[in-house]
Scaffold this active site. Structure first.
Site, PDB file in Angstrom:
ATOM      1  N   TRP A  83       2.365   1.603  -3.355  1.00  0.00           N
ATOM      2  CA  TRP A  83       1.356   2.041  -4.321  1.00  0.00           C
ATOM      3  C   TRP A  83       1.245   3.565  -4.332  1.00  0.00           C
ATOM      4  O   TRP A  83       1.050   4.196  -5.361  1.00  0.00           O
ATOM      5  CB  TRP A  83       0.005   1.410  -3.970  1.00  0.00           C
ATOM      6  N   HIS A  84       1.401   4.162  -3.133  1.00  0.00           N
ATOM      7  CA  HIS A  84       1.226   5.605  -3.032  1.00  0.00           C
ATOM      8  C   HIS A  84       2.360   6.394  -3.658  1.00  0.00           C
ATOM      9  O   HIS A  84       2.172   7.548  -4.023  1.00  0.00           O
ATOM     10  CB  HIS A  84       1.056   6.020  -1.565  1.00  0.00           C
ATOM     11  N   GLY A  85       3.523   5.807  -3.745  1.00  0.00           N
ATOM     12  CA  GLY A  85       4.589   6.567  -4.391  1.00  0.00           C
ATOM     13  C   GLY A  85       5.921   5.847  -4.394  1.00  0.00           C
ATOM     14  O   GLY A  85       6.167   4.961  -3.572  1.00  0.00           O
ATOM     15  N   SER A  98       0.832  -1.203   0.000  1.00  0.00           N
ATOM     16  CA  SER A  98       0.000   0.000   0.000  1.00  0.00           C
ATOM     17  C   SER A  98       0.866   1.253   0.000  1.00  0.00           C
ATOM     18  O   SER A  98       0.614   2.214  -0.718  1.00  0.00           O
ATOM     19  CB  SER A  98      -0.919   0.001   1.229  1.00  0.00           C
ATOM     20  N   PHE A 147      -0.517   9.851  -7.707  1.00  0.00           N
ATOM     21  CA  PHE A 147      -0.529   8.398  -7.659  1.00  0.00           C
ATOM     22  C   PHE A 147      -1.194   7.826  -8.923  1.00  0.00           C
ATOM     23  O   PHE A 147      -1.340   6.651  -9.030  1.00  0.00           O
ATOM     24  CB  PHE A 147      -1.247   7.909  -6.405  1.00  0.00           C
TER      25      PHE A 147
END
Lengths: 376, 469
Positions: free
Chosen positions: B321-323, B318, B469
């Site tokens: 996924w955000h960066g 997670s 994102f």
């Protein structure tokens, strides 16, 4: 019925949206709205470009009406001079009417934006022919040197005495300042594609929509209310303009900061001055070869140069250039009379001079024109 | 195209009016072309990347449904590899390359791969996950493959949720895209109000708070423990209003057309525990990870140690996924730690066997504590580097003053910002959904919110936070 009304409204909005995507259409609309009268002028035309950023009411002045009412009749008679002025918005944006120059007819050639198109002329050799290169101070360091090759080709003389080699034709290794694409230019596939993409995904779309939908007097008061709330309650204003030290004018921020090449107070090098002088000398040579009798360079001082003179040390860019011993082109010094003036010469909410500033320029330039010997 | 722009407002009105006035057979085409245009406004050429993954997944879905045995897995893997491959290349290539380079520099060497000037396609993470949920659900037999290419394309590209979610599931949205929605006045009113509230959250609250936050991170010499603490609290509300504001506009604009998108936020800062926070924050993403990663790893039907590992993997992914930055990975790991510690606490003290509801005071304390934990983790989300994040946290807990301490706003605007946060808390607590029954009152509230958006909105901030994102 409701579906039909919805469809019609959608279609109208789609047309407005599509028109707002096309720069050429926006220019036509802008000119059409200007011709319709003050009620249809944009805020920029009515009150000034810097006012339009901030909407601070105290900097609202009738800039457009002031320009429209310019009425200057020179005392001298006869028309034995033709002036071709390569200029920016200080001449072009509704200032120059055409009949205010002593002994002269004037043709404007805009330099430096999308209206930038070369012209082809036949020189009337029975008259005195003058090229004027007018440029506002904040663009001197960027435009004169980097745009030299383009400046050379903006006025083409069909009946020039001899073919004139310009910088672009002689020295192909020297970078040529890119001329903006004109409607008649031969276009490659890439040109068509990029123009098409720009028409569909115009980066100016938001401001164009704002112009078409909300740039009318009825909305100005609410914009000023927002600006007033931000300024009075939150101490903030749009950063598109700064307030002068004495609170009298809005100024364009790059002209007052300490580092920008547009600034009246930022350092510059001797090499930069030399490059400007050399570029002007080359222009002088080329246009003389094209058949012009005189080439004048007229730098217009930044508003910040004059308004902030008492508060910040000016970098003296204009006097240094004008007094350069190598400079061959004829010049017009506006810095000295502007500095001495007791009258406000610049619009309070705009980057340009007002009618008083324009008249001051005309007085100075017409005195110069009057002295020119007649052609034998 | 940004939601908080005049361009979007005009675009939205045009598309919605055409949606209700055109015959049903043109509706999908209209929405699809509108969505293509919406996406291309950001960077036209990146539509090709989107179409590449759409074509792959469309074909994979049909092949999956028609195939039998191990071939189904092959097609699923093909689809997932294509999607993850595109995401990995555009989002993580330079990050991975930089880390290889940093590692090799310890051995006086450098990465053999060139650094590429890659601009991340906007919303890539969102529509990639949405596309992957489609093929996974078809594989699992939970949804039929979509045979209509245009409808499938619209499923991936539906403009309200294309660039920042909610990350939809095929079961929720595909059937709605097939249906023709007649004008529903109730949905229209609710949708418009959601959009208005969304705009208010974004331009009045989030963009105002961002001026304080950006100033603090750009001028560390002017910060003290107190200013950093205030900045961190402000950032918690900035990111909430920015993201939930965007979601409200997305859900509202779809609802106006009669299409129901899933809820994505449910007053997350009223959560009493971290697990509860994750059931209320970015619900579409947390349920995606739960359904497609956590449950695939065994969920909670595994040993306690394995459960902790599953939680760690999910939150690590997670964060990633955000960066493409270690700060996001650390942020993910912090939340993994929170979740694991919560589970440990429950196991040790058998908390789930406690039946009685805590008192209001205890619940309030739980909310404040949970908010504090989340806020401290957000520091890693906001800071550009781990070093600066650690510096901020050190400064907060050192309780030091600074004679030059300053916020990015004047006192009046700071008070106004605090007032807006209080207003937001009250709204989330007492009016989670603004429903006004009477027409005059409804339109009065709507116009007032719109007017406040204009008068108090901050319009010089470029993007929504989650756009990156």
């Amino acid at each position: 019925m409701k579906k039909k009304i919805s469809f019609v409204i959608a279609a109208v909005l789609l047309i407005v949206y599509a028109i707002s995507s096309v720069d050429a259409a926006m220019r036509v609309i802008h000119q059409a709205r200007y011709k319709l009268g003050r009620a249809f002028w944009s805020e920029k035309d009515r009150y000034g470009d810097l006012y339009t950023f901030t909407h601070l009411h105290r900097f609202q002045s009738e800039v457009g009406t002031d320009r429209k009412n310019i009425n200057y009749k020179p005392a001298c008679k006869g028309k034995d001079i033709n002036i071709y002025a390569i200029c920016d918005s200080y001449f072009k944006d509704h200032f120059v009417k055409g009949d205010e120059f002593c002994r002269a007819n004037i043709t404007l050639v805009h330099f430096g934006d999308r209206d930038d198109h070369p012209i082809d002329i036949d020189l009337d050799t029975t008259k005195i022919n003058i090229i004027v290169i007018e440029k506002t101070e904040r663009h001197l360091r960027n435009s004169i040197f980097t745009g030299q090759a383009h400046l050379e080709s903006l006025v083409n003389v069909k009946n020039a005495p001899l073919p004139v080699a310009t910088t672009a034709s002689v020295n192909t290794t020297k970078p040529v300042a890119a001329a903006p694409a004109s409607a008649n230019s031969g276009s490659s596939q890439n040109g068509i594609l990029s123009r098409g993409l720009r028409a569909i995904f115009n980066p100016n779309l938001n401001s164009n929509l704002e112009f078409n939908l909300f740039d009318y007097p009825v909305f100005t008061r609410i914009k000023e209310l927002k600006a007033s709330i931000n300024e009075k309650w939150f101490g903030r204003a749009d950063n598109g303009a700064v307030v002068s030290t004495d609170g009298s004018h809005l100024l364009w921020p790059p002209t007052v900061n300490g580092t920008s090449s547009e600034s009246s107070f930022a350092h510059y090098s001797a090499a930069q001055v030399d490059s400007i002088v050399n570029a002007l000398n080359t222009l002088n040579t080329i246009y003389k070869k094209k058949g012009f009798d005189y080439v004048y360079f007229i730098p217009i001082p930044n508003p910040s140069t004059i308004i902030e003179a008492k508060y910040h040390p000016y970098n003296n860019l204009i006097p240094v250039i004008l007094n350069n011993k190598n400079l061959q082109v004829k010049t017009l010094d506006l810095y000295t009379p502007f500095l001495k003036s007791t009258v406000d010469l610049y619009a309070i909410g705009d980057t340009h001079w007002n009618s008083a500033g324009y008249y001051s320029f005309l007085n100075t330039f017409n005195a110069e024109l009057e002295k020119l010997p007649a052609k034998r | 195209m940004l939601f908080n722009s005049l361009q979007f407002l005009v675009f939205f009105v045009i598309v919605t009016l055409l949606y209700f006035s055109l015959p049903k057979r043109f509706v999908v085409s209209l929405l699809l072309f509108a969505s293509i245009y919406f996406y291309m406004v950001f960077k036209p050429e990146y539509i090709l990347i989107l179409f590449f993954t759409i074509i792959i997944d469309y074909i994979a879905g049909i092949l999956l449904e028609d195939a039998k045995g191990h071939k189904r897995k092959v097609y699923l893997i093909m689809s997932l590899v294509a999607n993850i491959g595109v995401l990995a290349f555009f989002k993580y290539f330079n990050f991975i390359n930089q880390n290889i380079d940093d590692l090799l520099s310890n051995f006086h060497s450098q990465t053999p791969f060139p650094f590429l000037k890659i601009l991340l396609p906007i919303g890539l993470s969102f529509h990639t996950f949405q596309a992957m949920s489609y093929t996974i659900e078809v594989y699992r037999g939970n949804h039929k493959a979509e045979r209509n290419f245009m409808v499938y394309s619209l499923y991936v590209m539906f403009y309200p949720q294309l660039v920042a979610g909610p990350i939809e599931r095929p079961q929720n949205i595909l059937y709605q895209l097939h249906a023709k929605h007649n004008f529903d006045y109730e949905k229209f009113r609710v949708g418009l109000m959601m959009m208005a509230v969304g705009f208010f959250k974004k331009v009045v609250i989030a963009d105002r708070l961002s001026m304080v936050v950006d100033y603090a991170y750009a001028h560390p010499a002017t910060q003290s423990s107190f200013t950093y603490l205030v900045t961190s609290v402000f950032y918690s509300f900035q990111i909430y209003c920015d993201f939930s504001g965007y979601t409200d506009i997305a859900i509202g604009s779809a609802l106006v057309m009669g299409i129901d998108l899933m809820e994505n936020f449910r007053s997350p800062y009223f959560s009493k525990t971290i697990p509860e926070f994750w059931s209320r924050w970015h619900i579409s993403l947390s349920t995606w990870f739960r359904d497609y990663v956590y449950i695939s790893l065994g969920g909670n039907r595994v040993s306690k140690l394995r459960l902790c590992l599953n939680i760690f993997i999910v939150f690590l992914l997670s964060g990633l996924w955000h960066g493409a930055n270690w700060t996001f990975i650390v942020w993910g790991c912090i939340h993994a730690l929170y979740m694991i510690l919560t589970n440990l606490f429950n196991w040790v003290f058998k908390k789930d066997k406690v039946k009685s509801k805590p008192s209001a005071a205890v619940q309030l304390l739980q909310m404040v504590f949970t908010f504090f934990l989340v806020t401290m983790a957000w520091v890693f989300f906001r800071a550009p580097s781990i070093k600066q994040a650690v510096g901020v946290l050190k400064a907060i807990f050192s309780f030091h003053g600074n004679p030059n301490a300053a916020f990015g706003l004047n006192n009046a605007e700071m008070l106004f910002s605090v007032g807006l946060i209080v207003l937001l808390i009250l709204k989330d607590r007492f009016y989670p959904k603004i429903e006004i029954k009477h027409n005059v009152k409804y339109y009065t509230v709507l116009i007032t919110i719109a007017l406040f958006c204009y008068l108090f909105g901050v319009f010089n901030v470029a993007q929504f936070i989650y756009f990156q994102f």
